[in-house]
Write an enzyme that holds these catalytic residues in place. Sequence first.
Site, PDB file in Angstrom:
ATOM      1  N   ASN A   1       0.850  -1.015   0.025  1.00 55.22           N
ATOM      2  CA  ASN A   1      -0.720   0.026   0.270  1.00 55.22           C
ATOM      3  C   ASN A   1       1.002   1.217   0.155  1.00 55.22           C
ATOM      4  O   ASN A   1       1.607   1.525   1.128  1.00 55.22           O
ATOM      5  CB  ASN A   1      -0.776   0.211   1.042  1.00 55.22           C
ATOM      6  CG  ASN A   1      -1.537   1.164   1.047  1.00 55.22           C
ATOM      7  OD1 ASN A   1      -2.055   1.898   0.152  1.00 55.22           O
ATOM      8  ND2 ASN A   1      -2.278   1.507   2.337  1.00 55.22           N
ATOM      9  N   TRP A   2       1.266   1.837  -1.001  1.00 54.62           N
ATOM     10  CA  TRP A   2       1.627   3.204  -1.092  1.00 54.62           C
ATOM     11  C   TRP A   2       1.424   4.174  -0.631  1.00 54.62           C
ATOM     12  O   TRP A   2       2.396   5.820  -0.803  1.00 54.62           O
ATOM     13  CB  TRP A   2       1.979   2.949  -2.159  1.00 54.62           C
ATOM     14  CG  TRP A   2       3.391   2.445  -2.981  1.00 54.62           C
ATOM     15  CD1 TRP A   2       3.412   1.125  -2.705  1.00 54.62           C
ATOM     16  CD2 TRP A   2       4.093   2.847  -4.767  1.00 54.62           C
ATOM     17  NE1 TRP A   2       5.053   0.246  -3.070  1.00 54.62           N
ATOM     18  CE2 TRP A   2       4.737   1.532  -4.367  1.00 54.62           C
ATOM     19  CE3 TRP A   2       4.051   3.291  -5.172  1.00 54.62           C
ATOM     20  CZ2 TRP A   2       6.215   1.031  -5.871  1.00 54.62           C
ATOM     21  CZ3 TRP A   2       4.887   3.190  -6.194  1.00 54.62           C
ATOM     22  CH2 TRP A   2       5.722   1.364  -6.830  1.00 54.62           C
ATOM     23  N   LYS A   3      -0.220   4.130  -0.669  1.00 52.03           N
ATOM     24  CA  LYS A   3      -0.494   5.516   0.687  1.00 52.03           C
ATOM     25  C   LYS A   3      -0.361   6.938  -0.552  1.00 52.03           C
ATOM     26  O   LYS A   3      -0.182   6.579  -1.841  1.00 52.03           O
ATOM     27  CB  LYS A   3      -0.351   5.612   1.426  1.00 52.03           C
ATOM     28  CG  LYS A   3      -0.260   4.555   2.478  1.00 52.03           C
ATOM     29  CD  LYS A   3       0.078   4.599   3.648  1.00 52.03           C
ATOM     30  CE  LYS A   3      -0.036   3.458   4.861  1.00 52.03           C
ATOM     31  NZ  LYS A   3       0.053   3.556   6.090  1.00 52.03           N
TER      32      LYS A   3
ATOM     33  N   HIS B   1      -9.577   0.702   4.829  1.00 55.43           N
ATOM     34  CA  HIS B   1      -8.014   1.270   5.567  1.00 55.43           C
ATOM     35  C   HIS B   1      -8.360   1.938   6.688  1.00 55.43           C
ATOM     36  O   HIS B   1      -9.307   2.971   6.738  1.00 55.43           O
ATOM     37  CB  HIS B   1      -7.403   1.879   4.762  1.00 55.43           C
ATOM     38  CG  HIS B   1      -5.637   1.681   5.016  1.00 55.43           C
ATOM     39  ND1 HIS B   1      -5.709   2.627   5.839  1.00 55.43           N
ATOM     40  CD2 HIS B   1      -4.702   1.119   4.736  1.00 55.43           C
ATOM     41  CE1 HIS B   1      -4.201   2.259   5.982  1.00 55.43           C
ATOM     42  NE2 HIS B   1      -3.609   1.762   5.388  1.00 55.43           N
TER      43      HIS B   1
ATOM     44  N   GLU C   1      -6.493   4.394   7.902  1.00 56.50           N
ATOM     45  CA  GLU C   1      -6.737   5.544   7.460  1.00 56.50           C
ATOM     46  C   GLU C   1      -8.232   6.636   6.945  1.00 56.50           C
ATOM     47  O   GLU C   1      -8.459   7.456   7.110  1.00 56.50           O
ATOM     48  CB  GLU C   1      -5.557   5.934   6.540  1.00 56.50           C
ATOM     49  CG  GLU C   1      -4.584   5.494   7.855  1.00 56.50           C
ATOM     50  CD  GLU C   1      -2.956   5.319   6.836  1.00 56.50           C
ATOM     51  OE1 GLU C   1      -2.712   5.705   5.458  1.00 56.50           O
ATOM     52  OE2 GLU C   1      -2.115   4.719   7.010  1.00 56.50           O
TER      53      GLU C   1
ATOM     54  N   GLU D   1      -5.514  -5.667   9.931  1.00 58.38           N
ATOM     55  CA  GLU D   1      -4.622  -4.000  11.235  1.00 58.38           C
ATOM     56  C   GLU D   1      -4.881  -3.471  11.989  1.00 58.38           C
ATOM     57  O   GLU D   1      -5.727  -2.540  12.474  1.00 58.38           O
ATOM     58  CB  GLU D   1      -4.801  -2.753   9.555  1.00 58.38           C
ATOM     59  CG  GLU D   1      -4.737  -3.770   8.165  1.00 58.38           C
ATOM     60  CD  GLU D   1      -3.718  -2.880   7.660  1.00 58.38           C
ATOM     61  OE1 GLU D   1      -2.514  -2.997   6.725  1.00 58.38           O
ATOM     62  OE2 GLU D   1      -4.530  -1.730   6.638  1.00 58.38           O
TER      63      GLU D   1
ATOM     64  N   GLY E   1       1.803   1.753  10.899  1.00 55.79           N
ATOM     65  CA  GLY E   1       3.188   2.561  10.701  1.00 55.79           C
ATOM     66  C   GLY E   1       3.460   3.136  11.897  1.00 55.79           C
ATOM     67  O   GLY E   1       4.915   4.646  12.121  1.00 55.79           O
TER      68      GLY E   1
ATOM     69  N   SER F   1       3.064  -2.385  10.104  1.00 55.56           N
ATOM     70  CA  SER F   1       4.362  -2.296  10.661  1.00 55.56           C
ATOM     71  C   SER F   1       5.151  -4.045  10.343  1.00 55.56           C
ATOM     72  O   SER F   1       5.695  -4.154  11.110  1.00 55.56           O
ATOM     73  CB  SER F   1       4.759  -2.248  12.354  1.00 55.56           C
ATOM     74  OG  SER F   1       4.190  -1.343  12.498  1.00 55.56           O
TER      75      SER F   1
ATOM     76  N   GLY G   1       2.899  -1.296   3.935  1.00 57.55           N
ATOM     77  CA  GLY G   1       2.750   0.119   3.545  1.00 57.55           C
ATOM     78  C   GLY G   1       3.849   0.507   3.648  1.00 57.55           C
ATOM     79  O   GLY G   1       4.148   0.638   2.377  1.00 57.55           O
ATOM     80  N   GLY G   2       4.646   0.710   4.765  1.00 57.18           N
ATOM     81  CA  GLY G   2       6.067   1.662   4.957  1.00 57.18           C
ATOM     82  C   GLY G   2       7.491   0.821   3.778  1.00 57.18           C
ATOM     83  O   GLY G   2       7.821   1.005   3.131  1.00 57.18           O
TER      84      GLY G   2
HETATM   85  C1  PEP Z   1      -1.151   0.108   5.878  1.00 57.78           C
HETATM   86  O1  PEP Z   1      -1.326   0.926   5.905  1.00 57.78           O
HETATM   87  O2  PEP Z   1      -1.798  -0.729   6.163  1.00 57.78           O
HETATM   88  C2  PEP Z   1       0.225  -0.683   6.648  1.00 57.78           C
HETATM   89  C3  PEP Z   1       0.379  -1.356   6.632  1.00 57.78           C
HETATM   90  O3  PEP Z   1       0.758   0.287   6.918  1.00 57.78           O
HETATM   91  P1  PEP Z   1       2.545   0.352   7.148  1.00 57.78           P
HETATM   92  O4  PEP Z   1       3.259  -0.866   7.160  1.00 57.78           O
HETATM   93  O5  PEP Z   1       3.470   1.593   7.148  1.00 57.78           O
HETATM   94  O6  PEP Z   1       2.035  -0.149   9.416  1.00 57.78           O
END
Ligand code: PEP
Length: 247
Positions: free
Chosen positions: A11-13, A95, A97, A165, A171, A210, A231-232
């Site tokens: 997920n590049w957001k 999500h 967010e 999640e 994050g 994470s 994500g990251g």
């Molecule tokens: C996400 O936003 O879906 C996610 C899992 O982010 P991260 O891996 O950065 O925690």
Amino acid sequence: MTAPTPLIAGNWKMNGLTASLAEARAISEGVSGAKARVAICPPAVLIHQMSQALAGGPVLIGGQDAHTDESGAFTGDVSAEMLADAGASMVILGHSERRDGYRETDELVARKSLAALRAGLEPIVCVGETLEQRKAGQALEVVTGQVRASLPPELLGKAFAIAYEPVWAIGTGLTPSIDEIEEVHLAIRATLIEMFGDAADKAPILYGGSVKPANAAEILHAAEVGGALVGGASLKAADFLGIVRAL
Ligand code: PEP
């Protein structure tokens, strides 16, 4: 029960410009022999270019959200049909967010899931508890409640995935223990079976929050973990491939 094919989705957001297509190409070139389906969900404006850049390769492309309607007066929104037209085959929905920042409810996520089906996209429906809810011992109740209310009955027999999640793990560098992850994933599977019967065996339950190359193997091999939403660590090919190869 047949284990579903795992899915590892990045997920590049709201990250990535045209230059980031080089990272996507490096991911595509590095995934051969992966034991999972691998997807990148870039910002909507990159989907078309990315689908052209990765055409014929193993990496699937997804959106990060979709409107409930096919078209209309919804300034700034993108429909599931538009994502499919641009080259997406899946879409992240609900999500945290979006649930938090845009007040998306389970009912809205269910309607968006229907929109994804209408457009032929595989929905990846996100659920997860806040830290307060976990501390109050409500994680299982919250997550299974979100699963029940965010998945429409029309998903029966269709390809879809759930992403567990925990909001507090996204994050932050924090992750639940493997026992905690397994407890929630087993509860999600039991809920899916209640809702959809044996057909629910095919839906992978991803863990997200994470995930990094260093913790991926342990998480990906936990009971009922059918892949990861990343994500990251999906923004850099080396990190994302490190996660893919941990399976
Ligand atoms: C996400 O936003 O879906 C996610 C899992 O982010 P991260 O891996 O950065 O925690």
